[in-house]
Each structure stands twice: as C-alpha cells, then as structure tokens.
Motif scaffolding. Structure first.
Motif, mmCIF file in Angstrom:
data_model
loop_
_atom_site.group_PDB
_atom_site.id
_atom_site.type_symbol
_atom_site.label_atom_id
_atom_site.label_comp_id
_atom_site.label_asym_id
_atom_site.label_seq_id
_atom_site.Cartn_x
_atom_site.Cartn_y
_atom_site.Cartn_z
ATOM 1 N N LEU A 241 -8.451 -2.369 3.309
ATOM 2 C CA LEU A 241 -7.686 -3.093 4.325
ATOM 3 C C LEU A 241 -8.516 -3.340 5.587
ATOM 4 O O LEU A 241 -8.444 -4.421 6.182
ATOM 5 N N VAL A 242 -9.301 -2.345 5.994
ATOM 6 C CA VAL A 242 -10.148 -2.522 7.175
ATOM 7 C C VAL A 242 -11.194 -3.597 6.926
ATOM 8 O O VAL A 242 -11.444 -4.462 7.787
ATOM 9 N N ALA B 223 -8.575 6.836 0.888
ATOM 10 C CA ALA B 223 -9.907 6.403 1.321
ATOM 11 C C ALA B 223 -10.192 4.969 0.886
ATOM 12 O O ALA B 223 -10.655 4.143 1.690
ATOM 13 N N ILE B 224 -9.903 4.653 -0.377
ATOM 14 C CA ILE B 224 -10.197 3.314 -0.889
ATOM 15 C C ILE B 224 -9.310 2.266 -0.232
ATOM 16 O O ILE B 224 -9.774 1.186 0.157
ATOM 17 N N THR B 225 -8.031 2.573 -0.072
ATOM 18 C CA THR B 225 -7.105 1.591 0.501
ATOM 19 C C THR B 225 -7.421 1.317 1.958
ATOM 20 O O THR B 225 -7.400 0.149 2.395
ATOM 21 N N ALA C 145 0.828 -1.207 0.000
ATOM 22 C CA ALA C 145 0.000 0.000 0.000
ATOM 23 C C ALA C 145 0.863 1.257 0.000
ATOM 24 O O ALA C 145 0.582 2.219 -0.735
ATOM 25 N N VAL C 146 1.938 1.266 0.795
ATOM 26 C CA VAL C 146 2.838 2.418 0.827
ATOM 27 C C VAL C 146 3.602 2.542 -0.485
ATOM 28 O O VAL C 146 3.796 3.657 -1.000
ATOM 29 N N ASN C 147 4.020 1.410 -1.043
ATOM 30 C CA ASN C 147 4.731 1.433 -2.331
ATOM 31 C C ASN C 147 3.877 2.058 -3.421
ATOM 32 O O ASN C 147 4.363 2.847 -4.239
ATOM 33 N N ILE C 148 2.605 1.707 -3.453
ATOM 34 C CA ILE C 148 1.705 2.265 -4.471
ATOM 35 C C ILE C 148 1.608 3.784 -4.315
ATOM 36 O O ILE C 148 1.635 4.527 -5.308
ATOM 37 N N TYR C 149 1.513 4.243 -3.076
ATOM 38 C CA TYR C 149 1.407 5.687 -2.824
ATOM 39 C C TYR C 149 2.653 6.416 -3.322
ATOM 40 O O TYR C 149 2.552 7.465 -3.982
ATOM 41 N N GLU D 232 -4.026 14.735 -9.614
ATOM 42 C CA GLU D 232 -3.158 14.132 -8.609
ATOM 43 C C GLU D 232 -3.731 14.334 -7.210
ATOM 44 O O GLU D 232 -3.709 13.410 -6.383
ATOM 45 N N GLY D 233 -4.222 15.538 -6.933
ATOM 46 C CA GLY D 233 -4.825 15.782 -5.629
ATOM 47 C C GLY D 233 -6.022 14.873 -5.378
ATOM 48 O O GLY D 233 -6.173 14.304 -4.291
ATOM 49 N N VAL D 234 -6.882 14.716 -6.390
ATOM 50 C CA VAL D 234 -8.047 13.838 -6.272
ATOM 51 C C VAL D 234 -7.600 12.391 -6.081
ATOM 52 O O VAL D 234 -8.149 11.647 -5.242
#
Length: 223
Positions: free
Chosen positions: A213-214, A207-209, A129-133, A198-200
């Motif tokens: 994960l939750v 939000a989606i990730t 998840a962090v890698n994608i960001y 990019e901001g969106v």
C-alpha cells in the motif's frame, strides 16, 4: 469540480461492498460468544455467519476471482451443516469446518490478488486489506475446529471448555496477531504446525500489505 465530485462518489460506491463485508465479518466474530450457547441461538449464529459468506461471493463475482469454486464450497458447507445437525457425527462436523476453511482461504486469496493488482489506494483497498486479515483469522479458526472434530484433544482448551467454537476463534485471532497468551495450547503435531504457520502468516501479511500500500501510494503521489 464536478469531476472531483464524480470521482469521490464513484470511490464511495466502489468501497461499499468491502465495507459491508467488513461489518458482517466483525458482526459474526463479535456475536459468536453470545450466540453459540443453546440450539436456537446457534441457528441465529449460523444465519449471521452466512451473511459474510454471501457477501464474499458477491465481492468475488465483482472482481471475477474464483466465483464458482467459492459457490460450490459454500453449498457443500451448507449441505454438511444440515447433515451434521440431522445425523450428529464428528466426521460430518469436521468436513463442514474443512469446507468452510477452504472457502475462507479461497476468498482471502482472491481478495489479496485483487489488492495486489489495484492501481490506487482508497477506502476500498483499506477495507479489503482488513477483510483479508479477518478472513485469515476465520480460516485458521475453522482449521482448528476441523482438527478438534477429527482428533479431539489435539488442542488443550481448558479443564471445563464451555464453547469450542468461541475458544478456538479466540485462539486463532490472538495467534494471528502474535499475542499468544498461552491459555490455549496445541498438543498434536498438526495443531502446533498450524499455529506456528498462522503466527508467521500474520506477521508476513502485515509487512507485505503495508509495503504494498505504501509503494502504491508513493507511485500514485509521484504521478
């Protein structure tokens, strides 16, 4: 007890490629302002940047997502890097950054597809998840660099910009995180739309990730 130990060892082994990719991405981002100055240090930076590219291809090959297109994009980028250094041209530089942007976008899409289809939440998924960001930040940074090469002046960096690559990487990361200091301003329509997207994307990805994960964690816990 042995089953738990084997499971823990297997989880550590599975998370290692994602951790290595994460460390290489952070290293490339942190070293960009320090190395992108003179010719010899830029060669070192190119080598450092090549590490996450290789690790991204390795990771995509492990999850079997778009491996060969990523290899072709990486080879195309390397070819245009050599061509651009041999025959300096804004067009060659722009194509180089566009190919690298396509590579980062493809890698981010492949990793997100893998994250979405994963059935558990472990360290490997968190690293992914962090890698994608970070890959999204690099994707937009290379898009800005491509626009800056094809159409100089599309992004106002300052009266005396010392390093476009560092400045636009910084601009991409603060835009993705929606901080938006305003010290770098997109002027052309294309650059403005890209910055807005990019901001969106940064807001929607978080939000989606988090929801993904939750939800996966709750499902795993209830089982």
């Amino acid at each position: 007890m042995r089953v738990v130990e084997v499971f823990s060892l297997n989880a550590k082994v599975q998370s290692r490629p994602d951790l290595l990719l994460l460390l290489s991405l952070l290293l490339a981002i942190l070293l960009t302002p320090a190395l992108n100055r003179v010719s010899w240090s830029r060669l070192v930076l190119a080598a450092v940047t090549f590490i996450p590219i290789v690790l991204s291809i390795v990771r995509l090959s492990q999850i079997k997502r778009w491996v060969w297109p990523s290899v072709l994009l990486a080879l195309g980028n390397a070819a245009f890097v050599v061509a651009g250094n041999t025959f300096p041209s804004s067009t060659l530089t722009g194509v180089r950054w566009a190919l690298l942007a396509a590579f980062f976008g493809l890698t981010a899409a492949g990793l997100f597809s893998h994250l979405r289809n994963s059935r558990s939440v472990a360290r490997a998924q968190l690293y992914t998840a962090v890698n994608i960001y970070l890959l999204l930040g690099l994707l937009w940074a290379t898009l800005y660099l491509a626009i800056d090469a094809f159409s100089p002046g599309s992004i106002q960096i300052g009266s005396h910009p010392a390093d476009h690559q560092t400045e636009l990487l910084y601009f991409s990361l603060v835009t993705l995180s929606t901080i938006g200091y305003g010290d770098i301003v997109p002027l052309s329509g294309e650059a403005r739309i890209l910055a807005a997207l990019e901001g969106v994307t940064g807001v929607l990805y978080i939000a989606i990730t988090v929801a993904l994960l939750v939800g996966r964690f709750r499902s795993e816990f209830s089982d």
